[in-house]
Design an enzyme around this catalytic site. Structure first.
Site, PDB file in Angstrom:
ATOM      1  N   THR A  32       0.867  -1.072   0.171  1.00 20.80           N
ATOM      2  CA  THR A  32      -0.157  -0.015  -0.055  1.00 20.80           C
ATOM      3  C   THR A  32       0.923   1.349  -0.093  1.00 20.80           C
ATOM      4  O   THR A  32       0.428   2.339  -0.623  1.00 20.80           O
ATOM      5  CB  THR A  32      -0.869  -0.149   1.161  1.00 20.80           C
ATOM      6  OG1 THR A  32      -1.769  -0.891   1.212  1.00 20.80           O
ATOM      7  CG2 THR A  32      -1.671   1.206   1.284  1.00 20.80           C
ATOM      8  N   SER A  87       1.565  -7.613  -1.158  1.00 20.57           N
ATOM      9  CA  SER A  87       1.996  -8.634  -0.627  1.00 20.57           C
ATOM     10  C   SER A  87       1.433  -9.956  -0.317  1.00 20.57           C
ATOM     11  O   SER A  87       2.019 -10.837   0.091  1.00 20.57           O
ATOM     12  CB  SER A  87       2.388  -7.931   0.720  1.00 20.57           C
ATOM     13  OG  SER A  87       1.327  -7.985   1.742  1.00 20.57           O
ATOM     14  N   ASP A 119      -0.046  -6.909   4.534  1.00 23.13           N
ATOM     15  CA  ASP A 119      -0.527  -8.185   4.590  1.00 23.13           C
ATOM     16  C   ASP A 119       0.181  -9.271   5.253  1.00 23.13           C
ATOM     17  O   ASP A 119      -0.249 -10.181   5.851  1.00 23.13           O
ATOM     18  CB  ASP A 119      -1.632  -8.475   3.158  1.00 23.13           C
ATOM     19  CG  ASP A 119      -2.608  -7.469   3.222  1.00 23.13           C
ATOM     20  OD1 ASP A 119      -3.211  -6.857   4.223  1.00 23.13           O
ATOM     21  OD2 ASP A 119      -3.197  -7.302   2.072  1.00 23.13           O
ATOM     22  N   THR A 194       2.864 -10.085  14.450  1.00 22.96           N
ATOM     23  CA  THR A 194       1.414 -10.262  13.814  1.00 22.96           C
ATOM     24  C   THR A 194       0.843  -9.191  13.421  1.00 22.96           C
ATOM     25  O   THR A 194       0.926  -8.391  13.957  1.00 22.96           O
ATOM     26  CB  THR A 194       0.767 -11.482  14.491  1.00 22.96           C
ATOM     27  OG1 THR A 194       0.010 -12.170  13.696  1.00 22.96           O
ATOM     28  CG2 THR A 194      -0.084 -10.729  15.594  1.00 22.96           C
ATOM     29  N   ARG A 276      -2.076 -25.498  14.391  1.00 20.53           N
ATOM     30  CA  ARG A 276      -2.544 -24.435  15.269  1.00 20.53           C
ATOM     31  C   ARG A 276      -3.744 -24.770  16.464  1.00 20.53           C
ATOM     32  O   ARG A 276      -4.834 -25.279  15.843  1.00 20.53           O
ATOM     33  CB  ARG A 276      -2.981 -23.195  14.606  1.00 20.53           C
ATOM     34  CG  ARG A 276      -1.623 -22.411  14.092  1.00 20.53           C
ATOM     35  CD  ARG A 276      -2.009 -21.139  13.526  1.00 20.53           C
ATOM     36  NE  ARG A 276      -2.991 -21.287  12.054  1.00 20.53           N
ATOM     37  CZ  ARG A 276      -4.099 -20.859  12.073  1.00 20.53           C
ATOM     38  NH1 ARG A 276      -4.775 -20.434  13.354  1.00 20.53           N
ATOM     39  NH2 ARG A 276      -4.840 -21.074  10.647  1.00 20.53           N
ATOM     40  N   THR A 308      -0.051 -22.306  19.437  1.00 21.81           N
ATOM     41  CA  THR A 308      -1.437 -21.803  19.828  1.00 21.81           C
ATOM     42  C   THR A 308      -2.312 -20.961  18.986  1.00 21.81           C
ATOM     43  O   THR A 308      -1.356 -20.306  18.496  1.00 21.81           O
ATOM     44  CB  THR A 308      -1.380 -21.348  21.322  1.00 21.81           C
ATOM     45  OG1 THR A 308      -2.597 -20.806  21.683  1.00 21.81           O
ATOM     46  CG2 THR A 308      -0.373 -19.970  21.157  1.00 21.81           C
TER      47      THR A 308
END
Ligand code: ASP
Length: 508
Positions: A32, A87, A119, A194, A276, A308
């Site tokens: 972006t 991305s 992203d 994240t 996960r 997790t």
């Protein structure tokens, strides 16, 4: 470094240029930050990446700080330029191109800035952290929520902050020789991040590691949290050029059945799985086929790494019955890694390690991606009713990187325990000794190798956990095998399905 400034007006042109105090190479991959409407006459048309030249006017002013810069893009395997990308189209091969661009300029500049879409930025940051070996210079990844060409954009702030951190020699900031993400008011360790918001200017977080830097009126670097630079005289910088993308990220959910899982796990090329799971690493124990499908795929050579689904915290297998089965079938622990880091690490380890060493190295921190190392000592043992033993005496060695000085916790886990000839209400004392291979019932409990005992009763379940940290700290030596003796007091031969010692140590 060649970037002769095209001055916007004559007045600027006549001013002497400040001396070069730092050199920064900027790699524009897209995102972006550099996007413009696909239809110049319609600001609402879909955004597409513009070329790197259109970003240059926004960068020039950093030269006033003595930071000199050059901007380049990516080049593919055949030497062709890679156009700037959204991305979502960045894959593991582009991570290698980024590493190659860094390698190319490594000796010429003081730091790097990578301009990237938000992203998949956390994946790229993780991937790059593994690809770059013996890093001693900053690699700061940034992007923005709004294009740089828009009035309210966060791009200039992010970009200039990133350049300030990469150009630390000019700005007087401490060296941060890591792959980081610089976004809004934070400098974060890349492989801990994240993306947490699609809209907020604070788009990223590193929930399991404190911020490396706080960006406000001043930029403050928390130097005690930053990894030390490699000594490139002794350990030259180099890059890995290969990743293995035969991996899957499987998020379990209530209702996921063994059949569906099996379909995925059976795919022939699959080599590594990031699973996960719920909470501290839990998966359904009912139906039992759920765990056996996973276990069978491990037996067939796949590597399954447990992380997790929670945003914060990590995996502790064996804490609940719902994760014991996974542990016993060979699922390994991703500790407090993000799914992004786990996936990138898997792609990297599948190339750099073979056989059981893959499991070992996945559980050990390689680039600051996890808070603790897990040295998982699995004693090769399975004692059935026909071969019950008076004393269990086994030895195994933790991986070579294990250092007792870093040990936080040693947890012994004895699975599938049973004793012959024990009456229903009888309570049996079972003693544990560490590094005393000859220990038996008559061995004194006053010896330093005695790690305590547990009481066993038929009705209590078949898995025993015992914290033996103090004894391990006392009697284990680096680089030597660890002996475990399990000694029932009284004539009751013992059965056991598995013996595990989990050594949790501070990661570097
Ligand atoms: N779709 C964009 C990208 O990741 C989003 C962004 O950069 O914020 O390339």
């Amino acid at each position: 470094m060649s970037n002769d400034v095209m001055a916007d007006n004559a007045q600027v042109e006549t001013k002497p240029k400040p001396p070069v105090r730092a050199k920064v190479f900027i790699i524009y991959t897209g995102g972006t930050i550099g996007m413009v409407p696909s239809d110049p006459n319609n600001t609402a048309s879909p955004l597409i990446p513009a070329n790197k030249e259109s970003l240059e006017p926004f960068i020039r002013d950093v030269e006033k700080e003595g930071i000199y810069w050059e901007i380049g893009g990516l080049t593919d395997k055949k030497g062709n330029p890679v156009p700037p990308l959204d991305s979502s189209n960045v894959n593991h091969e582009h991570w290698v191109y980024m590493a190659e661009a860094i390698e190319d300029k490594y000796d010429d500049v003081d730091g790097f800035v990578v301009l990237h879409g938000t992203d998949t930025m956390a994946y790229t940051a993780s991937g790059l952290s593994f690809l770059l070996a013996n890093l001693a210079k900053p690699v700061v990844i940034t992007g923005s929520q709004l294009p740089i060409f828009q009035l309210r954009s966060d791009a200039i702030q992010n970009l200039v902050n990133a350049i300030y951190i990469a150009g630390y020699k000019a700005t007087g900031l401490p060296l941060v020789p890591e792959v980081t993400i610089c976004f809004a008011d934070s400098l974060l360790r890349g492989n801990r991040t994240t993306k947490v918001s699609t809209t907020s200017m604070r788009g990223f977080d590193s929930p399991n590691y404190p911020r490396l830097g706080e960006i406000g009126e001043h930029i403050r670097i928390n130097t005690d949290l930053v990894r030390p630079p490699a000594n490139n005289e002794q350990s030259p910088f180099y890059i890995h050029r290969e990743l293995n993308a035969n991996v899957m990220d499987i998020g379990i959910f209530p209702g996921l059945g063994p059949k569906q899982l099996k379909t995925v796990l059976k795919s022939p090329d699959l080599e590594g799985v990031v699973l996960r799971t719920f909470g501290a690493g839990n998966a359904p124990s009912d139906p039992p086929e759920f765990v056996s499908v996973i276990g069978d795929s491990i037996d067939s050579g796949k590597v399954v790494l447990n992380v997790t689904q929670c945003v914060q915290g990590g995996v502790e297998m064996g804490l609940y019955e719902a994760s014991s089965g996974l542990l016993e079938r060979g699922v390994i622990s991703g500790m407090d890694m993000t799914a992004e880091a786990a996936l990138a690490k898997m792609m990297w380890i599948l190339v750099t390690e073979k056989g059981h060493e893959r499991q070992t190295q996945l559980q050990i921190g390689q680039r600051g991606e996890q808070s603790e190392n897990l040295f998982d000592v699995r004693y090769p043992i399975e004692i059935g009713p026909d071969k019950a033993k008076p004393v269990i005496s086994e030895s195994a060695s933790p991986a070579g990187q294990f250092r007792k000085a870093a040990l936080n916790r040693a947890m012994l886990r004895v699975a599938g325990v049973g004793f012959k000839g024990l009456a229903d209400d009888e309570v049996l004392e079972v003693r544990i000794f560490v590094n005393l291979p000859g220990a038996n019932e008559s061995t004194s409990t006053k010896v330093p190798q005695y790690a305590g005992s547990f009481n066993y009763q038929e009705s209590q379940g078949t898995t025993i956990m015992k914290d033996i940290t103090t004894t391990v700290k006392r009697v284990v030596e680096d680089g030597r095998p660890i002996y475990i003796n399990i000694v029932p007091v009284g004539d009751h031969p013992m059965l056991c399905k598995g013996l595990f010692l989990a050594l949790f140590a501070k990661a570097e």
